[in-house]
Design a protein around this motif. Structure first.
Motif, short mmCIF file in Angstrom:
data_model
loop_
_atom_site.label_atom_id
_atom_site.label_comp_id
_atom_site.label_asym_id
_atom_site.label_seq_id
_atom_site.Cartn_x
_atom_site.Cartn_y
_atom_site.Cartn_z
N ASP A 71 0.86 -1.18 0.00
CA ASP A 71 0.00 0.00 0.00
C ASP A 71 0.89 1.23 0.00
OD1 ASP A 71 -1.95 2.11 0.86
OD2 ASP A 71 -3.26 0.37 1.10
N ARG A 89 -0.42 0.42 5.67
CA ARG A 89 0.47 -0.75 5.75
C ARG A 89 0.63 -1.20 7.20
NH1 ARG A 89 3.64 2.26 2.16
NH2 ARG A 89 5.17 2.73 3.78
N THR A 135 -3.20 -6.06 -0.84
CA THR A 135 -2.76 -4.87 -1.56
C THR A 135 -3.88 -3.90 -1.87
OG1 THR A 135 -1.63 -4.12 -3.56
CG2 THR A 135 -3.02 -6.06 -3.79
N ASP A 136 -3.50 -2.64 -1.97
CA ASP A 136 -4.37 -1.62 -2.50
C ASP A 136 -4.37 -1.76 -4.02
OD1 ASP A 136 -5.91 0.63 -2.90
OD2 ASP A 136 -4.45 2.04 -2.11
N MET A 169 -2.29 2.59 -6.80
CA MET A 169 -1.11 3.19 -6.20
C MET A 169 0.00 3.31 -7.24
SD MET A 169 0.47 0.31 -3.77
CE MET A 169 -0.63 -1.06 -3.89
N THR A 197 -9.48 -1.73 -1.28
CA THR A 197 -9.62 -0.56 -2.14
C THR A 197 -10.88 0.22 -1.83
OG1 THR A 197 -9.73 0.14 -4.45
CG2 THR A 197 -10.74 -1.97 -3.92
N LYS A 239 -12.66 -0.40 1.32
CA LYS A 239 -12.32 0.49 2.44
C LYS A 239 -13.48 1.45 2.67
CE LYS A 239 -7.40 0.70 1.27
NZ LYS A 239 -6.33 1.59 0.80
#
Length: 124
Positions: free
Chosen positions: A9, A15, A52-53, A56, A82, A104
């Motif tokens: 991220d 993170r 993971t995002d 980015m 995300t 998110k």
């Protein structure tokens, strides 16, 4: 031996939040701030899961699938975290190899529910 998760991220605070949650559940953690950093870490360590995002810097579909185009790096499961909730983005994530999707904001318990599901399903 504990499983190793790679947290990717571009937000240091995100993170750390994810890492704390995953470490508290007994997993080992590596951190990466972008796709290039993630690929480098995947080339040096066995990664069981990537969290993971989606959006980015220095991040492409090949990064999230764990493939650099050179060595066929692979991970067992990829969970996308995300703000994106559109179906088209979810399909893009699946095409890139995503195993799970969390929108998110999320709670640590939501994250661990998804993690445990994939650890159990994949015999991790």
């Amino acid at each position: 031996m504990a499983k190793t998760f790679l947290i990717v991220d571009d937000s240091a605070s995100m993170r750390q939040l994810i890492a704390l949650t995953v470490k508290d559940a007994g997993y080992d953690v590596l951190l990466a701030e972008n796709g290039r950093d993630a690929l480098e870490k995947m080339s040096r360590a066995k990664i069981d899961m990537v969290i993971t995002d989606l959006n980015m810097p220095k991040w492409t579909a090949s990064c999230s699938s764990g493939s650099s185009g050179e060595g066929g790096l692979q991970v067992r499961a990829i969970i996308m975290l995300t703000t994106e909730s559109q179906e088209a983005k979810k399909q893009e994530g699946r095409a890139a190899g995503a195993s799970g999707w969390i929108v998110k904001p999320f709670s640590p318990s939501q994250l661990m529910d998804v993690v445990k599901k994939f650890v159990k399903e994949r015999g991790q």
